[in-house]
Design an enzyme around this catalytic site. Structure first.
Site, PDB file in Angstrom:
ATOM      1  N   LEU A 124       0.726  -1.142   0.005  1.00  0.00           N
ATOM      2  CA  LEU A 124       0.002   0.091   0.076  1.00  0.00           C
ATOM      3  C   LEU A 124       0.706   1.086  -0.146  1.00  0.00           C
ATOM      4  O   LEU A 124       0.850   2.045  -0.744  1.00  0.00           O
ATOM      5  CB  LEU A 124      -0.938   0.012   1.133  1.00  0.00           C
ATOM      6  CG  LEU A 124      -1.888   1.153   1.346  1.00  0.00           C
ATOM      7  CD1 LEU A 124      -2.663   1.121   0.265  1.00  0.00           C
ATOM      8  CD2 LEU A 124      -2.398   1.089   2.592  1.00  0.00           C
ATOM      9  N   GLY A 130       2.099   7.876   2.798  1.00  0.00           N
ATOM     10  CA  GLY A 130       2.334   6.994   3.887  1.00  0.00           C
ATOM     11  C   GLY A 130       0.918   6.906   4.571  1.00  0.00           C
ATOM     12  O   GLY A 130       0.057   6.104   4.223  1.00  0.00           O
ATOM     13  N   ASP A 241      -7.748  -2.786   9.541  1.00  0.00           N
ATOM     14  CA  ASP A 241      -8.605  -2.913  10.805  1.00  0.00           C
ATOM     15  C   ASP A 241      -8.235  -4.276  11.655  1.00  0.00           C
ATOM     16  O   ASP A 241      -8.087  -4.177  12.982  1.00  0.00           O
ATOM     17  CB  ASP A 241     -10.052  -2.956  10.467  1.00  0.00           C
ATOM     18  CG  ASP A 241     -10.942  -1.928  11.014  1.00  0.00           C
ATOM     19  OD1 ASP A 241     -10.403  -0.819  11.202  1.00  0.00           O
ATOM     20  OD2 ASP A 241     -12.017  -2.189  10.977  1.00  0.00           O
ATOM     21  N   ILE A 338      15.670  -1.469  34.381  1.00  0.00           N
ATOM     22  CA  ILE A 338      15.981  -2.637  35.292  1.00  0.00           C
ATOM     23  C   ILE A 338      17.213  -3.363  35.162  1.00  0.00           C
ATOM     24  O   ILE A 338      17.881  -3.766  36.124  1.00  0.00           O
ATOM     25  CB  ILE A 338      14.565  -3.429  35.558  1.00  0.00           C
ATOM     26  CG1 ILE A 338      13.430  -2.770  36.018  1.00  0.00           C
ATOM     27  CG2 ILE A 338      15.169  -4.725  36.262  1.00  0.00           C
ATOM     28  CD1 ILE A 338      11.935  -3.467  35.681  1.00  0.00           C
ATOM     29  N   GLY A 340      19.849  -2.104  34.166  1.00  0.00           N
ATOM     30  CA  GLY A 340      20.893  -1.036  34.358  1.00  0.00           C
ATOM     31  C   GLY A 340      21.662  -1.269  33.160  1.00  0.00           C
ATOM     32  O   GLY A 340      21.311  -1.232  31.787  1.00  0.00           O
ATOM     33  N   GLU A 364       0.849  -0.161  10.329  1.00  0.00           N
ATOM     34  CA  GLU A 364      -0.601  -0.145  10.507  1.00  0.00           C
ATOM     35  C   GLU A 364      -1.314   1.034  10.787  1.00  0.00           C
ATOM     36  O   GLU A 364      -2.192   0.988  11.817  1.00  0.00           O
ATOM     37  CB  GLU A 364      -0.877  -1.381  11.229  1.00  0.00           C
ATOM     38  CG  GLU A 364       0.055  -2.681  11.176  1.00  0.00           C
ATOM     39  CD  GLU A 364       0.078  -3.310  10.006  1.00  0.00           C
ATOM     40  OE1 GLU A 364      -0.873  -2.945   9.132  1.00  0.00           O
ATOM     41  OE2 GLU A 364       0.351  -4.606   9.849  1.00  0.00           O
ATOM     42  N   GLN A 368      -0.620   8.815  15.789  1.00  0.00           N
ATOM     43  CA  GLN A 368      -1.458   9.777  15.409  1.00  0.00           C
ATOM     44  C   GLN A 368      -2.561   9.484  14.801  1.00  0.00           C
ATOM     45  O   GLN A 368      -3.556   9.943  14.702  1.00  0.00           O
ATOM     46  CB  GLN A 368      -0.473  11.000  14.945  1.00  0.00           C
ATOM     47  CG  GLN A 368       0.233  11.566  15.733  1.00  0.00           C
ATOM     48  CD  GLN A 368       1.648  10.651  16.141  1.00  0.00           C
ATOM     49  OE1 GLN A 368       2.184   9.854  15.348  1.00  0.00           O
ATOM     50  NE2 GLN A 368       2.037  10.702  17.382  1.00  0.00           N
TER      51      GLN A 368
HETATM   52  C1  LIG Z   1       9.424  -1.810   9.107  1.00  0.00           C
HETATM   53  C2  LIG Z   1       8.083  -1.484   8.435  1.00  0.00           C
HETATM   54  C3  LIG Z   1       7.450  -2.344   7.641  1.00  0.00           C
HETATM   55  C4  LIG Z   1       6.234  -1.799   7.145  1.00  0.00           C
HETATM   56  N1  LIG Z   1       5.445  -2.788   6.320  1.00  0.00           N
HETATM   57  C5  LIG Z   1       4.474  -2.275   5.349  1.00  0.00           C
HETATM   58  C6  LIG Z   1       4.094  -3.247   4.540  1.00  0.00           C
HETATM   59  O1  LIG Z   1       4.104  -4.568   4.285  1.00  0.00           O
HETATM   60  N2  LIG Z   1       3.181  -2.723   3.595  1.00  0.00           N
HETATM   61  C7  LIG Z   1       2.672  -1.334   3.628  1.00  0.00           C
HETATM   62  O2  LIG Z   1       1.994  -0.977   2.595  1.00  0.00           O
HETATM   63  N3  LIG Z   1       3.525  -0.433   4.231  1.00  0.00           N
HETATM   64  C8  LIG Z   1       4.367  -0.859   5.239  1.00  0.00           C
HETATM   65  N4  LIG Z   1       4.978   0.021   6.077  1.00  0.00           N
HETATM   66  C9  LIG Z   1       4.696   1.628   6.012  1.00  0.00           C
HETATM   67  C10 LIG Z   1       3.874   2.005   7.283  1.00  0.00           C
HETATM   68  O3  LIG Z   1       2.575   1.538   7.135  1.00  0.00           O
HETATM   69  C11 LIG Z   1       4.161   3.489   7.132  1.00  0.00           C
HETATM   70  O4  LIG Z   1       5.418   3.814   7.354  1.00  0.00           O
HETATM   71  C12 LIG Z   1       3.260   4.186   7.956  1.00  0.00           C
HETATM   72  O5  LIG Z   1       1.976   4.178   7.568  1.00  0.00           O
HETATM   73  C13 LIG Z   1       3.530   5.904   8.172  1.00  0.00           C
HETATM   74  O6  LIG Z   1       3.651   6.310   6.977  1.00  0.00           O
HETATM   75  P1  LIG Z   1       4.969   7.250   6.599  1.00  0.00           P
HETATM   76  O7  LIG Z   1       6.182   6.256   7.104  1.00  0.00           O
HETATM   77  O8  LIG Z   1       4.924   7.687   5.361  1.00  0.00           O
HETATM   78  O9  LIG Z   1       4.792   8.372   7.627  1.00  0.00           O
HETATM   79  P2  LIG Z   1       4.210   9.721   7.388  1.00  0.00           P
HETATM   80  O10 LIG Z   1       2.633   9.307   6.994  1.00  0.00           O
HETATM   81  O11 LIG Z   1       4.741  10.658   6.622  1.00  0.00           O
HETATM   82  O12 LIG Z   1       4.111  10.236   8.790  1.00  0.00           O
HETATM   83  C14 LIG Z   1       5.146  11.139   9.601  1.00  0.00           C
HETATM   84  C15 LIG Z   1       4.698  11.822  10.776  1.00  0.00           C
HETATM   85  O13 LIG Z   1       3.529  12.602  10.498  1.00  0.00           O
HETATM   86  C16 LIG Z   1       2.426  12.164  11.392  1.00  0.00           C
HETATM   87  N5  LIG Z   1       1.135  12.437  10.595  1.00  0.00           N
HETATM   88  C17 LIG Z   1       0.769  12.065   9.268  1.00  0.00           C
HETATM   89  N6  LIG Z   1      -0.526  12.589   8.894  1.00  0.00           N
HETATM   90  C18 LIG Z   1      -0.786  12.983  10.182  1.00  0.00           C
HETATM   91  C19 LIG Z   1      -2.034  13.820  10.308  1.00  0.00           C
HETATM   92  N7  LIG Z   1      -3.072  13.654   9.231  1.00  0.00           N
HETATM   93  N8  LIG Z   1      -2.249  14.332  11.600  1.00  0.00           N
HETATM   94  C20 LIG Z   1      -1.139  14.063  12.638  1.00  0.00           C
HETATM   95  N9  LIG Z   1      -0.284  13.552  12.378  1.00  0.00           N
HETATM   96  C21 LIG Z   1       0.130  13.047  11.159  1.00  0.00           C
HETATM   97  C22 LIG Z   1       2.651  10.733  11.418  1.00  0.00           C
HETATM   98  O14 LIG Z   1       1.840  10.246  12.550  1.00  0.00           O
HETATM   99  C23 LIG Z   1       4.178  10.622  11.789  1.00  0.00           C
HETATM  100  O15 LIG Z   1       4.360  10.942  12.963  1.00  0.00           O
HETATM  101  C24 LIG Z   1       5.935  -0.453   7.129  1.00  0.00           C
HETATM  102  C25 LIG Z   1       6.746   0.446   7.608  1.00  0.00           C
HETATM  103  C26 LIG Z   1       7.967   0.053   8.405  1.00  0.00           C
HETATM  104  C27 LIG Z   1       8.746   1.035   9.070  1.00  0.00           C
END
Ligand SMILES: Cc1cc2nc3c(=O)[nH]c(=O)nc-3n(C[C@H](O)[C@H](O)[C@H](O)COP(=O)(O)OP(=O)(O)OC[C@H]3O[C@@H](n4cnc5c(N)ncnc54)[C@H](O)[C@@H]3O)c2cc1C
Length: 384
Positions: A124, A130, A241, A338, A340, A364, A368
């Site tokens: 996705l 993201g 979900d 715990i 140390g 997932e 936020q």
């Molecule tokens: C190890 C790992 C495995 C993963 N596996 C998969 C996978 O198998 N398939 C897949 O599709 N994806 C996968 N992901 C992607 C993951 O779901 C996304 O990294 C995640 O949804 C966050 O998106 P982003 O990294 O683009 O962060 P961003 O969306 O850029 O967010 C950056 C910051 O902004 C905040 N933010 C963004 N929008 C808002 C808002 N509207 N209000 C307040 N705060 C906001 C976020 O909370 C975060 O703190 C994986 C990620 C990692 C690190």
């Protein structure tokens, strides 16, 4: 809902013994080599761990949500990378097909996902999309009896091992939001599909993510999930979900293990002439962790039972994911405290867990995003 308590108890007992006798002793090797040994993968397949949630009609165990939560809590007392190895097949990499796939799609792919012969990934996220997943730009253009996919997906769990991907792509070029998105099953062998190098991550050595690039990848029209365009984002959200409850269970399992390690260390380590477990300030850390694990476990099981009884648990799943993933971060932090200085050393399990569990607040849906989902659901319910 637990369907047959006696046979389910045997499954949990099998997982607990496997975790204790086979997985925990091999954790340092997995960290060292950044890979799960083949013999352990074979054992996981034999026990049926790849097919926990795939319906029995397609060769899986067809666990209910409550059963799945209990199985995942048991499994995650070992390093969470073992869960990651089976986790896309039992979760995001199979459930789109389980929920919305056509009969032909289910028959073709689910039996091999259930045995672990085939690994499924869920694609996705993109470099520019993201949290705002509905803005994705991977494009699927219909040409006769197939679609042509172009785009790039990011951080895709188990992509290096995957044989199929559930890919969300935009079929309506005029749309800018989730409504124009469809979900496809894309086989790895498709010409033009390139899996990037494994990402270098903070933790979870032994579990891998990478980019997946689509350059004019031809996908048969019969691989459009459910056979209907424009339903892909709904499918993805149903999958996520459920995955949120799963991550809450992963967090509970990991936190339980971290607390076990912390209690054992506190009883053994002596300072000022007595075990550190005798100091009330150490006891406070143990007690806070215990209370928070109990709360997370209880709420996750409650939400699972509601889901099993047919309720919509979007709000509850986000509450569980938010609370439990934040909880395991605090438990891991106290675990290091715990221990140390020993907790800062790579030989200790708590040091590894501390890094590994940081992920749970990010994927997932970040913390936020869970807050936004909970608030939106609350307000919607209040307006009814
Ligand atoms: C190890 C790992 C495995 C993963 N596996 C998969 C996978 O198998 N398939 C897949 O599709 N994806 C996968 N992901 C992607 C993951 O779901 C996304 O990294 C995640 O949804 C966050 O998106 P982003 O990294 O683009 O962060 P961003 O969306 O850029 O967010 C950056 C910051 O902004 C905040 N933010 C963004 N929008 C808002 C808002 N509207 N209000 C307040 N705060 C906001 C976020 O909370 C975060 O703190 C994986 C990620 C990692 C690190």
């Amino acid at each position: 809902m637990i369907r047959e308590p006696e046979s389910f108890a045997i499954l949990i007992d099998t997982i607990e013994r496997f975790v204790r006798e086979r997985l925990i002793p091999r954790e340092p090797e997995v960290t060292e080599t950044d890979a799960i040994p083949e013999d352990l993968v074979a054992e996981m397949r034999r026990i049926g761990l790849f097919g926990l949630t795939i319906p029995e009609a397609y060769g899986g165990l067809g666990l209910t949500m409550e059963e799945e939560i209990l199985a995942v809590i048991a499994l995650c007392r070992a390093s969470v990378v073992f869960r990651s190895c089976v986790g896309t097949n039992t979760g995001i990499g199979s459930q789109g097909i389980v929920f919305d796939g056509t009969e032909a799609q289910k028959t073709k792919y689910l039996p091999r996902l259930a045995t672990g012969e085939l690994i499924g990934s869920f694609a996705l996220t993109e470099p520019e999309s993201g949290s705002d997943a509905g803005s994705l730009t991977t494009r699927a253009r219909r040409e006769g009896d197939h679609y042509v996919l172009n785009g790039r997906k990011r951080y895709i769990t188990n992509a290096p091992q995957a044989g199929i991907f559930t890919v969300m792509a935009r079929t309506d070029p005029e749309s800018k939001d989730a409504k124009g998105v469809s979900a496809f099953i894309v086989e790895r062998a498709s010409p033009g599909l390139v899996v990037g190098k494994p990402d270098r991550k903070m933790g979870q050595r032994g579990a891998h993510t990478s980019d997946v690039v689509f350059e004019d990848v031809k996908v048969p029209a019969e691989n459009l999930i459910g056979g209907v365009e424009g339903q892909g984002f709904k499918t993805a959200m149903k999958v996520i979900d459920k995955a949120r409850l799963n991550i809450a269970a992963v967090s509970v399992g990991a936190a339980t293990r971290i607390l076990d390690e912390s209690i054992a260390y506190a009883l053994e380590r002596r300072q000022f002439g007595q075990p550190i477990a005798e100091f009330q300030l150490v006891q406070a850390m143990l007690a806070d962790s215990q209370a928070e694990i109990y709360a997370s476990r209880s709420m996750t099981l409650d939400a699972a039972r509601k889901r099993d009884s047919g309720e919509n648990v979007t709000l509850e799943a986000s509450c569980c994911k938010l609370y439990a993933s934040e909880m395991v971060g605090r438990v891991a932090d106290r675990g290091v405290q715990i221990h140390g200085g020993a907790g800062y050393m790579q030989d200790s399990a708590v040091e590894r867990f501390y890094r590994d569990v940081r992920l749970f607040r990010l994927f997932e849906g970040t913390t936020q995003i869970q807050q936004l989902v909970i608030a939106r659901q609350m307000l919607r319910r209040a307006k009814r």
